[in-house]
Every structure is written in C-alpha cells, then in structure tokens.
Write an enzyme that holds these catalytic residues in place. Structure first.
Site: not given
Ligand code: HSE
Length: 436
Positions: A13, A134, A188, A203, A300
């Site tokens: 992707t 972002i 996912e 993150k 995305g």
């Molecule tokens: N799976 C993550 C989300 C995106 O749902 O934000 C990739 O880090």
C-alpha cells in the site's frame, strides 16, 4: 546531483503510493528542490504488482544487493521487525540514507539503528512512522525546537478512533464496530496491534523520545487498548460531557516522565475530543507557545506515502556527490544529551478518573463511598447515581475526579469492591482535561 535515484523495498500500500506521489507531483517537487527523484529499483515478492503499477519491468530488482547498488536513497516499506530490520541495517552499513514508515522498527530498534547510522555517517528518517501523513516528527523535532515540550497527547490509531466514534455516534458495541472497521479496510489484517493499543504505543514511544530527549524505550510504556471498553461507559461519558478516545500520552513533571496509551475521557469542548472516524490528531504543549494541534490522515496509501516522500525530499535537498549532510539529530537533541530513562509505573501517575460501580441499593452506600475519598483527602468533582433495575434496586454509581494519584484511586477501588452491596468490578477510565 540533480537526479536522485530511489530504491523501494516493499511495494504494498505505502510503496505503490510513494511511486504515485513521486510521479504525479514530479513537477511540484522539481520546482521545490531543483532535483528529480526517480524510482530506479523495486524489491518485492510480488513482481507482477511492480510491473502492473510501474509499467516498467526493468525496475524489478534481482536482489537486495542489486537494489542497493543502484540507489542513492533506499525506502524500507515492508513493515515488521524481522526482515525489515536486516535490510535497514545493511543499507546503513553501506552508508546510504534510508527512509522508513516502520513504527515498530523505530520504537523497538531505533536506539541501535540511530547509533549505527551515526557510526556509518548516514541517516535514517521516519516521518511516516507516526501519524501517517501528519508531519508530527518534523513539528516536534524542528518546528517546536525553540520550546520545552511539557506534554503530548494524541489520537494515534485510526482504527480504534473509528471504532470509538461508531460506539459513541451510532451506539454500536465494540465487536460490531470492529467488524465494520475490518469490512471497510481500516483495521489491519490482524487487528490486535490496533485494538490492544500496541500500534499507538509504538508511536507515542517515538514522540516521547523526541519531546523529552530520552532514549526510545517501548518496554517501559504502559499500554491498555479498547477491547474491554463497554458501550455503557461511552454513553455515560457522553452524558457527562466527555468523549472517550484512545490517547497516547507523554508527560514530563517533577515526578518523572510518564508515557502511556489508554482509553481516556476528554472534555467535549476540546477540539481533539471531536476528531472522529479513522483520523489522527496530536496535541503538543510547548512551554512558550502553549498548545498546538496537528490533525490529518494517520494511515492510507497516499497520506503515508506523502510523509515518506517528504523525507526523501529532505534528503534529496542535502544529498551531494560526496555524502548526505542532513544535520537534524535523530532525536532532535544532541546525541550526548540522550539518556536512558525508565518511565513512571502506571500506579505512580497522577491523572483524572472516571469510576463506575454497581450496587444493590441500601442505605449508606453513597455515604460510604464518599468516605473513602474523604479519607484520602480527595475531592469528588461529580457523582451520579442511575437506577438500573427498579425491582432489584440495582444502581450504577459514577464518580468523576479531576486529579488524584492512581495509587490512591486503586486503594479506593479495592475498598468499594469489598463493600457487601457492590456488584461486579469497578470500571476505571483515566480522564485528561488537556488544558495548560
Ligand atoms: N493501523 C494504523 C491505524 C495505521 O489504524 O491507525 C498504521 O499505523
């Protein structure tokens, strides 16, 4: 060097999105940099996909070494921490710059990889690893370099934010909302990392390091997902003027640094409480600037690819025939300043709390509950009782407290649970006011 040669490892992707962004925005990027960025080699098990998207079979790499030898900059877009880790190390050892969108890799191995990159006189950029499109890494590391960051709170996972929005706005249960997220392709393949808060923890690990100048320490981050969240509490919170969001929180106080992911009540008047659907938003409190809020698509193909290509552009701007001279340190602090740091244990934090307990009604229940708080010198901000079953006289009692030590709250919960009239476990959800 006016032509920068790009090698892409992983053409899923994000990889195919990068190809699209580089092609469709070629003129824009040329106008901004005076350079052309050309994909010269792509490595992926799915060779047909490379051919069908690029229309150029010559781009298919024979091997990793083939790709490495042809590229000025390598993009790792495979994900995970196994083969991606090996490839990234090899690129760094070849002293070539690398761009990755891999949050798990940076959160778990970034410390080692940053050092390796320094030793090999190259850099690893990872803007797309946090909040997709972002530019939050750039904001924290460069845009806010003049400020001391006091805290960061972010909706860092789109899947869970979609699920929570559906629970709040359409009254879906967690299970139904998850199924819907999967059908729409937000979740996912294996949703565990999303719904258990692990993706958001990767993150916030990264953001915390950049905010406070401490070494990446994923294992010290408290992580609680949304799988146990009940629709009932989402509705009660809504009635009290709060939205429940899965927040990544990183805070520095005199007690130490806390880094955690957990469902959180946020007052509805905060902008971030109104970020619904699969979007991300990060609120950063600077000591001079005050709060700034960053909002956008956190996942995305094209949004994530946009962040990858911005890193590529940054590298392209400083890539000369000799070596890249990118000079923003990996953590945004001088390397000599970066220290290992154990974050506060969850029972050492101070926070706001929403508590819900169920009781078979009898005289003195509320008086007894309030006495537990009084004994800890804690002032209750709101207390509500809702009669659930009139005949059986079963009630829900909801308590909101804006500031308490988690240790005290846990003791009070035990006391409530040992009351004879208590039914079931007390529900505890943290609350953040997100004001200065
Ligand atoms: N799976 C993550 C989300 C995106 O749902 O934000 C990739 O880090």
């Amino acid at each position: 060097m006016t032509k920068i040669k790009i090698g892409i490892i992983g053409f899923g992707t994000v990889g195919s999105g990068v190809f699209k962004v580089l092609n469709e925005n070629k003129q824009e990027i040329l106008a901004k940099t005076g350079k052309t960025f050309e994909v010269v080699s792509v490595l992926d098990l799915d060779k047909e996909k490379i051919e069908s998207i690029t229309n150029n079979p010559e781009l298919i790499a024979d091997s990793f070494d083939d790709l490495l030898s042809k590229s000025d900059i390598v993009l790792e877009l495979i994900g995970g921490t196994t083969i991606a880790y090996e490839f990234v190390k090899k690129v760094i050892q070849a002293s070539k710059p690398i761009v990755t969108a891999n949050k798990a890799l940076i959160a778990l191995h970034g410390k080692e990889l940053f050092t390796l990159a320094e030793l090999n006189n190259t850099v690893i950029l990872y803007e797309a690893a946090v909040a997709g499109g972002i530019p939050i890494i750039k904001a924290v590391r460069e845009g806010l370099a003049s400020n001391k960051i006091e805290w960061v709170a972010g909706i860092l996972n789109g899947t869970t934010n979609y699920i929570l929005s559906e629970m709040k706005n359409n009254g879906l249960s967690f299970d139904t909302a998850l199924k819907q997220a999967q059908e729409l392709g937000y979740a996912e393949a294996d949703p565990t990392f999303d719904i258990e808060g692990i993706d958001a923890a990767h993150k916030i690990t990264i953001i915390a390091s950049l905010a406070f100048g401490v070494a990446l320490n994923f294992n010290s981050v408290y992580t609680e997902g949304i799988t146990k969240l009940q629709l009932k509490d989402v509705n009660y919170a809504e009635g009290l003027g709060y939205s429940i969001k899965l927040l990544g929180v990183a805070k520095k106080s005199n007690d130490g640094i806390e880094v955690r992911v957990n469902p959180t009540l946020i007052p509805k008047e905060r902008l971030v409480a109104n970020v619904d659907g699969p979007m991300n938003a990060v609120l950063v409190m600077g000591n001079m600037l005050g709060p700034t809020l960053y909002y956008g698509a956190g996942a995305g193909s094209e949004p994530t690819a946009s962040a990858v290509v911005t890193d590529v552009i940054d590298l392209g701007r400083v890539t000369t025939d000799s070596k890249p001279s990118y000079n923003v340190p990996a953590y945004g602090f001088q390397n000599s300043e970066i220290k290992d740091c154990e974050f506060l244990k969850i029972n050492q934090i101070t926070s706001g709390y929403y508590l819900r307990a169920s009781f078979v009604d009898s005289a003195g229940v509320l008086a007894k509950i309030t006495s537990f708080f009084a004994a800890k010198n804690l002032s209750i901000d709101e207390m509500h009782q809702k009669v659930l079953k009139k005949n059986e006289k079963e009630n829900d009692v909801i308590i909101v407290i804006n500031k308490a030590k988690e240790l005290d709250i846990d003791i009070i919960i035990e006391e409530i649970q040992s009351m004879e009239s208590n039914v079931g476990n007390v529900i505890k959800i943290r609350l953040e006011n997100l004001s200065k």
